[in-house]
Each structure stands twice: as structure tokens, then as C-alpha cells.
Design a protein around this motif. Structure first.
Motif, PDB file in Angstrom:
ATOM      1  N   ALA A  80     -10.179  15.565  47.287  1.00  0.00           N
ATOM      2  CA  ALA A  80     -10.232  16.051  48.674  1.00  0.00           C
ATOM      3  C   ALA A  80     -10.888  17.424  48.744  1.00  0.00           C
ATOM      4  O   ALA A  80     -11.579  17.746  49.713  1.00  0.00           O
ATOM      5  CB  ALA A  80      -8.823  16.107  49.265  1.00  0.00           C
ATOM      6  N   GLU A  81     -10.697  18.216  47.701  1.00  0.00           N
ATOM      7  CA  GLU A  81     -11.232  19.585  47.694  1.00  0.00           C
ATOM      8  C   GLU A  81     -12.755  19.638  47.574  1.00  0.00           C
ATOM      9  O   GLU A  81     -13.360  20.673  47.785  1.00  0.00           O
ATOM     10  CB  GLU A  81     -10.607  20.404  46.550  1.00  0.00           C
ATOM     11  CG  GLU A  81      -9.220  20.924  46.909  1.00  0.00           C
ATOM     12  CD  GLU A  81      -8.532  21.649  45.761  1.00  0.00           C
ATOM     13  OE1 GLU A  81      -8.875  21.394  44.594  1.00  0.00           O
ATOM     14  OE2 GLU A  81      -7.640  22.467  46.052  1.00  0.00           O
ATOM     15  N   LEU A  89      -6.608  17.234  55.552  1.00  0.00           N
ATOM     16  CA  LEU A  89      -5.353  16.990  54.832  1.00  0.00           C
ATOM     17  C   LEU A  89      -4.456  18.226  54.921  1.00  0.00           C
ATOM     18  O   LEU A  89      -3.258  18.115  55.187  1.00  0.00           O
ATOM     19  CB  LEU A  89      -5.656  16.650  53.358  1.00  0.00           C
ATOM     20  CG  LEU A  89      -4.445  16.429  52.465  1.00  0.00           C
ATOM     21  CD1 LEU A  89      -3.600  15.255  52.962  1.00  0.00           C
ATOM     22  CD2 LEU A  89      -4.886  16.170  51.015  1.00  0.00           C
ATOM     23  N   GLY A  90      -5.060  19.388  54.724  1.00  0.00           N
ATOM     24  CA  GLY A  90      -4.297  20.644  54.793  1.00  0.00           C
ATOM     25  C   GLY A  90      -3.657  20.854  56.151  1.00  0.00           C
ATOM     26  O   GLY A  90      -2.512  21.298  56.242  1.00  0.00           O
ATOM     27  N   LYS A  91      -4.386  20.510  57.197  1.00  0.00           N
ATOM     28  CA  LYS A  91      -3.838  20.644  58.549  1.00  0.00           C
ATOM     29  C   LYS A  91      -2.649  19.709  58.747  1.00  0.00           C
ATOM     30  O   LYS A  91      -1.644  20.082  59.347  1.00  0.00           O
ATOM     31  CB  LYS A  91      -4.916  20.339  59.602  1.00  0.00           C
ATOM     32  CG  LYS A  91      -5.880  21.492  59.817  1.00  0.00           C
ATOM     33  CD  LYS A  91      -6.886  21.147  60.899  1.00  0.00           C
ATOM     34  CE  LYS A  91      -7.917  22.272  61.027  1.00  0.00           C
ATOM     35  NZ  LYS A  91      -9.063  21.879  61.853  1.00  0.00           N
ATOM     36  N   TRP A  92      -2.813  18.493  58.248  1.00  0.00           N
ATOM     37  CA  TRP A  92      -1.717  17.514  58.347  1.00  0.00           C
ATOM     38  C   TRP A  92      -0.471  18.072  57.651  1.00  0.00           C
ATOM     39  O   TRP A  92       0.635  18.017  58.184  1.00  0.00           O
ATOM     40  CB  TRP A  92      -2.152  16.187  57.697  1.00  0.00           C
ATOM     41  CG  TRP A  92      -1.193  15.042  57.897  1.00  0.00           C
ATOM     42  CD1 TRP A  92      -1.276  14.062  58.844  1.00  0.00           C
ATOM     43  CD2 TRP A  92       0.001  14.780  57.135  1.00  0.00           C
ATOM     44  NE1 TRP A  92      -0.201  13.196  58.715  1.00  0.00           N
ATOM     45  CE2 TRP A  92       0.596  13.611  57.684  1.00  0.00           C
ATOM     46  CE3 TRP A  92       0.625  15.411  56.064  1.00  0.00           C
ATOM     47  CZ2 TRP A  92       1.778  13.070  57.190  1.00  0.00           C
ATOM     48  CZ3 TRP A  92       1.812  14.876  55.568  1.00  0.00           C
ATOM     49  CH2 TRP A  92       2.375  13.710  56.134  1.00  0.00           C
ATOM     50  N   PRO A 116      -8.222  26.757  48.439  1.00  0.00           N
ATOM     51  CA  PRO A 116      -9.196  27.791  48.800  1.00  0.00           C
ATOM     52  C   PRO A 116     -10.140  27.352  49.921  1.00  0.00           C
ATOM     53  O   PRO A 116     -10.429  28.113  50.838  1.00  0.00           O
ATOM     54  CB  PRO A 116      -9.972  28.019  47.499  1.00  0.00           C
ATOM     55  CG  PRO A 116      -9.037  27.606  46.427  1.00  0.00           C
ATOM     56  CD  PRO A 116      -8.185  26.512  47.003  1.00  0.00           C
ATOM     57  N   ARG A 117     -10.594  26.123  49.848  1.00  0.00           N
ATOM     58  CA  ARG A 117     -11.542  25.646  50.862  1.00  0.00           C
ATOM     59  C   ARG A 117     -10.930  25.632  52.259  1.00  0.00           C
ATOM     60  O   ARG A 117     -11.604  25.870  53.254  1.00  0.00           O
ATOM     61  CB  ARG A 117     -12.019  24.246  50.478  1.00  0.00           C
ATOM     62  CG  ARG A 117     -13.198  23.778  51.289  1.00  0.00           C
ATOM     63  CD  ARG A 117     -13.745  22.485  50.711  1.00  0.00           C
ATOM     64  NE  ARG A 117     -14.865  22.018  51.508  1.00  0.00           N
ATOM     65  CZ  ARG A 117     -15.991  21.548  50.990  1.00  0.00           C
ATOM     66  NH1 ARG A 117     -16.145  21.494  49.681  1.00  0.00           N
ATOM     67  NH2 ARG A 117     -16.952  21.131  51.764  1.00  0.00           N
ATOM     68  N   LEU A 144       2.887  31.109  52.019  1.00  0.00           N
ATOM     69  CA  LEU A 144       1.665  30.378  51.688  1.00  0.00           C
ATOM     70  C   LEU A 144       1.312  30.668  50.230  1.00  0.00           C
ATOM     71  O   LEU A 144       1.170  31.824  49.833  1.00  0.00           O
ATOM     72  CB  LEU A 144       0.522  30.781  52.621  1.00  0.00           C
ATOM     73  CG  LEU A 144       0.750  30.492  54.108  1.00  0.00           C
ATOM     74  CD1 LEU A 144      -0.489  30.868  54.928  1.00  0.00           C
ATOM     75  CD2 LEU A 144       1.124  29.026  54.356  1.00  0.00           C
ATOM     76  N   GLU A 145       1.211  29.592  49.440  1.00  0.00           N
ATOM     77  CA  GLU A 145       0.847  29.726  48.021  1.00  0.00           C
ATOM     78  C   GLU A 145      -0.653  29.558  47.871  1.00  0.00           C
ATOM     79  O   GLU A 145      -1.213  28.534  48.267  1.00  0.00           O
ATOM     80  CB  GLU A 145       1.563  28.660  47.172  1.00  0.00           C
ATOM     81  CG  GLU A 145       3.067  28.824  47.137  1.00  0.00           C
ATOM     82  CD  GLU A 145       3.731  27.900  46.109  1.00  0.00           C
ATOM     83  OE1 GLU A 145       3.017  27.220  45.332  1.00  0.00           O
ATOM     84  OE2 GLU A 145       4.976  27.850  46.105  1.00  0.00           O
ATOM     85  N   VAL A 146      -1.276  30.567  47.291  1.00  0.00           N
ATOM     86  CA  VAL A 146      -2.711  30.486  46.999  1.00  0.00           C
ATOM     87  C   VAL A 146      -2.899  30.741  45.509  1.00  0.00           C
ATOM     88  O   VAL A 146      -1.976  31.204  44.843  1.00  0.00           O
ATOM     89  CB  VAL A 146      -3.517  31.506  47.835  1.00  0.00           C
ATOM     90  CG1 VAL A 146      -3.369  31.218  49.326  1.00  0.00           C
ATOM     91  CG2 VAL A 146      -3.088  32.939  47.530  1.00  0.00           C
TER      92      VAL A 146
END
Ligand code: C2E
Ligand code: MG
Ligand code: MG
Ligand code: MG
Length: 275
Positions: A80-81, A89-92, A116-117, A144-146
Motif C-alpha cells: 500500500a505504501e 487506508l490510513g484515513k480508514w 510517511p507517505r 501518532l507513531e511515526v
């Protein structure tokens, strides 16, 4: 299908179909269907204090494919990245995860992994703020984990976004800390609340010679005034060692629980709480 067609066609068909590219397209297509339909589920893994009380959860995505069964994030997140699919997907994930904050009694926190994206999208801050508003979730309970590689380039823009969200109360954590590229002087400039010690360092506690790595990472976090979460804690000995180094350490790992389906998590950890 190819087999029904018989003869040599089978091998030709299979060879083209088994290319990495085809597999990736298939995952992309099916993942997109899952985002718009069903199959995606949030799992929750508890984060515990050294004295054994629940402090929060990390949200970890699971994909239940109708034929292939459970596909682990390690197999589809990297796919996905490679495209903006990770953004959708991240928004979901953000939208569904924020609804869970309200079901967790305060002051428990909820941590979400952000690619990151996804973070680099121009409207990332807006998406988080909008989801906070729509869900009515308390921003200060959101972590938020980055990862360190978010800071490889474009750093000014990233820091501005972090600061904007921090103004709303959102907390930031560096995941897999110690495995990526990041300079210590740079870390000091980031608006962070937490470092997550990578599980490889936690596992290294078992080895007396490698134990110093975890000591060093904890020293860095302490120096920066950050909360320390140790991930991948699997044994009492590891938990004991970490707590002995820092009584405020947060522990996460199979020693306590694997990631659990939401209802299972509530039953096990919060069943005496009314929602
Ligand atoms: P991560 O964020 O570093 O998550 C920790 C991984 O370690 C999770 O794997 C978790 O299930 C696993 N784990 C937890 N405790 C233990 C333990 O005691 N021992 C061992 N061996 N493993 C443990 P999972 O769920 O397969 O996720 C893998 C990675 O996929 C995550 O690493 C994260 O980078 C990514 N991921 C998972 N969910 C999401 C998501 O919702 N969004 C994004 N962007 N990435 C996600
Ligand atoms: Mg994580
Ligand atoms: Mg990690
Ligand atoms: Mg990771």
C-alpha cells in the motif's frame, strides 16, 4: 482457469501470474475493495505500566481476506505504501481508530501507526483534526507513531505539521527507535512525547553482552525527557530488567497479550466498565 484449458497453457499462464508485479496489483485491487467494503479490522494491543496497570493501546490493522484468510500488515502495508493507497487506508484506520478512543475510559491513550507517505500529504493535519472533531475524541489521548525515516527529507514541513497537531494536544512517538537514521541533535528539535524501543533491542536483553544497547536507548530517551515504551516484551526477565532501569517504562508485548480484536480486548481489560 488455466488448468481447465489444459496442456502447456497452464505453465505459461502460471508464470505470468506469479510475477511479483501481478501479485502486487492483486493485493492493491483487493485492498481497495476491502477499504470500501469489509475485511479490515482494528486490533488493540495493551500497553502496561511496570506495576501492571493498563495505560493505553496500540492499534494494529488486520485484513481478513475472504479466501486467503488473515493477511498480516507486514505483507500489505509495504504494498500500500508504494502508492497513494496507503493514504486511503490510513484515513480508514484513523477514522475507525478515533471512534475507539471514546470507548476507552480516560486517561487511557490510543496509538496509531502513520506511514510517511500519509504524513506527507498536504492535508494530513486537516484529516486528523477533522477526524478528531467528527469523533469527539480527546486529542490529548491520541498518540501518532511515526518512524525515523519520516525525517530523512522535507523535515521543515514535517515539523510544522507536528507542531500544528501538538497544539491540538496530539502526542507523537518514534516507533522502532534505533533501527533507522536519525541524529540525536535533530531528535531534540522534534515535538515528541515518546520513544518506542525497537523489539530487536528488547530481545537483546537476553544476551548479557548486547544488553548495553537497551541501556543506551533508554538513556537517550531519558535525556530527551521522553516517555519510553518497550515493544516486543515477551518474558518476565525482559520486563523485570526494563522496569529495573526505569520504573516509568511502558511495556508492550506478548508477555501481556498479543493484539486482540476490539471486543475481546474490552472483555479482557475493561469488562467492569460501562460504555
Ligand atoms: P509496529 O508498529 O512496530 O508494531 C509492532 C509489531 O510487533 C506488531 O506486528 C505487533 O503485533 C508485534 N508484536 C507485539 N508484541 C510482540 C511481541 O511480544 N513479540 C513479537 N515478536 N511481536 C510483537 P503487526 O501487527 O504484524 O504489525 C507489523 C507492522 O505493520 C507494524 O510495526 C507497523 O509498522 C505496520 N502496521 C500495523 N498496523 C498498521 C496500521 O494501522 N497503519 C500503518 N501505517 N502501519 C501498520
Ligand atoms: Mg507501532
Ligand atoms: Mg515497532
Ligand atoms: Mg514497525
Amino acid at each position: 482457469n488455466a488448468k481447465d484449458a489444459g496442456g502447456n497453457q497452464t505453465s505459461v499462464y502460471d508464470v505470468s501470474y506469479s510475477t511479483e508485479l501481478e501479485k502486487r496489483y492483486e493485493i492493491e485491487r483487493e485492498l481497495r475493495e476491502a477499504i470500501n467494503g469489509e475485511g479490515l479490522e482494528l486490533y488493540l494491543q495493551p500497553q502496561m505500566s511496570a506495576t501492571g496497570s493498563l495505560l493505553g493501546v496500540e492499534v494494529l490493522i488486520r485484513w481478513f481476506h475472504p479466501e486467503k484468510g488473515m493477511i498480516s500488515p507486514g505483507d500489505f502495508i509495504p504494498v500500500a505504501e508504494q502508492t497513494d493507497l496507503i493514504v486511503d487506508l490510513g484515513k480508514w484506520i484513523v477514522r475507525h481508530a478515533l471512534l475507539e478512543i471514546k470507548r476507552l475510559p480516560a486517561p487511557l491513550t490510543l496509538a496509531i501507526n502513520i506511514s510517511p507517505r500519509q504524513f506527507r500529504k498536504y492535508d494530513f493535519v486537516y484529516c486528523i483534526e477533522r477526524a478528531l472533531e467528527d469523533s469527539g475524541a480527546d486529542a490529548s489521548r491520541l498518540v501518532l507513531e511515526v518512524t525515523e525515516n519520516l525525517f530523512v527529507d522535507d523535515t521543515n514541513d514535517i515539523v510544522l505539521k507536528m507542531k500544528a497537531l501538538q497544539q491540538s494536544g496530539v502526542q507523537f512517538s518514534i516507533d522502532d527507535f534505533g533501527t533507522g537514521y536519525s541524529s540525536l541533535s535533530y531528535l531534540r528539535k522534534l515535538p515528541l512525547q515518546e520513544l518506542k524501543i525497537d523489539q530487536s533491542f528488547v530481545q537483546a536483553i537476553d544476551n548479557a553482552e548486547q544488553r548495553t544497547i537497551v541501556d543506551s536507548v533508554m538513556a537517550i530517551a531519558k535525556n530527551l525527557g521522553l516517555r519510553i515504551v518497550a515493544e516486543g516484551v515477551e518474558t518476565e526477565a525482559q520486563a523485570h530488567y526494563l522496569a529495573g532501569r526505569d520504573q516509568d517504562v511502558v511495556l508492550q508485548g506478548y508477555l501481556f497479550d498479543k493484539p486482540l480484536a476490539i471486543e475481546a480486548f474490552h472483555q479482557r481489560y475493561l469488562s467492569d466498565t460501562k460504555h
